[in-house]
Design a protein around this motif. Sequence first.
Motif, PDB file in Angstrom:
ATOM      1  N   PRO A  88       0.825  -1.211   0.000  1.00 32.43           N
ATOM      2  CA  PRO A  88       0.000   0.000   0.000  1.00 32.43           C
ATOM      3  C   PRO A  88       0.858   1.258   0.000  1.00 32.43           C
ATOM      4  O   PRO A  88       1.885   1.324   0.660  1.00 32.43           O
ATOM      5  CB  PRO A  88      -0.789  -0.091   1.302  1.00 32.43           C
ATOM      6  CG  PRO A  88      -0.692  -1.510   1.732  1.00 32.43           C
ATOM      7  CD  PRO A  88       0.605  -2.015   1.196  1.00 32.43           C
ATOM      8  N   THR A 118      -3.668   5.279   2.452  1.00 33.61           N
ATOM      9  CA  THR A 118      -5.081   4.982   2.697  1.00 33.61           C
ATOM     10  C   THR A 118      -5.814   6.279   2.957  1.00 33.61           C
ATOM     11  O   THR A 118      -5.315   7.157   3.660  1.00 33.61           O
ATOM     12  CB  THR A 118      -5.230   4.049   3.912  1.00 33.61           C
ATOM     13  OG1 THR A 118      -4.525   2.840   3.656  1.00 33.61           O
ATOM     14  CG2 THR A 118      -6.697   3.728   4.181  1.00 33.61           C
ATOM     15  N   VAL A 167      -7.659   2.189  -0.379  1.00 35.82           N
ATOM     16  CA  VAL A 167      -6.245   1.838  -0.283  1.00 35.82           C
ATOM     17  C   VAL A 167      -5.690   1.755  -1.693  1.00 35.82           C
ATOM     18  O   VAL A 167      -6.201   1.004  -2.527  1.00 35.82           O
ATOM     19  CB  VAL A 167      -6.041   0.489   0.436  1.00 35.82           C
ATOM     20  CG1 VAL A 167      -4.553   0.170   0.581  1.00 35.82           C
ATOM     21  CG2 VAL A 167      -6.741   0.471   1.789  1.00 35.82           C
ATOM     22  N   GLY A 207      -2.190   0.973  -3.905  1.00 37.43           N
ATOM     23  CA  GLY A 207      -0.885   0.353  -3.764  1.00 37.43           C
ATOM     24  C   GLY A 207      -0.455  -0.344  -5.030  1.00 37.43           C
ATOM     25  O   GLY A 207      -1.058  -0.181  -6.093  1.00 37.43           O
TER      26      GLY A 207
END
Length: 180
Positions: free
Chosen positions: A114, A117, A126, A128
């Motif tokens: 990630p 957030t 999130v 990533g």
Amino acid sequence: MSMLPVKAVVGSSAVAGNSEGVMVNSRAIEEAPSTAAAAQPTHSTPPRRSTMTTLDEQLTTWARAELNGDAQTLGTLLHADFVAVGPFGFLLDREQWLQRFTNGLNYTAFAFAPDGTRYIGGNAIVIGTQTQQGSHQDRSIDGAFRVTLVFTGDPEWRMVAVHLSLRTPPGAPAHSAPPA
């Protein structure tokens, strides 16, 4: 939510970064020591939840379940209205996502790092990078993807959506030639 620097080896390459979850590879999880060079992802404050599963725990469980082809565990993590957008634009509903493993999907390595957030209302977004090695119906799916995961926290964190976009794409699927 704590920020954990993590490291996983994908093939012979090391991947590292700050994470709110873990990177899973070859069925092993390892945390890397913190380094000053690691970039700090942006994030907002998570809602207070004293007795519920944390988002970190859900991300860890999700990554392990993906690597292990564990549709039963994934079924407990996915919201009833879950939808996925695949890297080539296809859509999968919850049942289709859970059937990927019985339809020939196999990971030999899976990692999620990630970058940050965002908490909005009772939801978490999130963003990533997912790196993976494996095959689907005997075709390589090795690659790296930018991933957006959307979770709802009402009443527990459940994944509502995933959107994958090509970062380092695997080979494009074969298409038949158009009629002459």
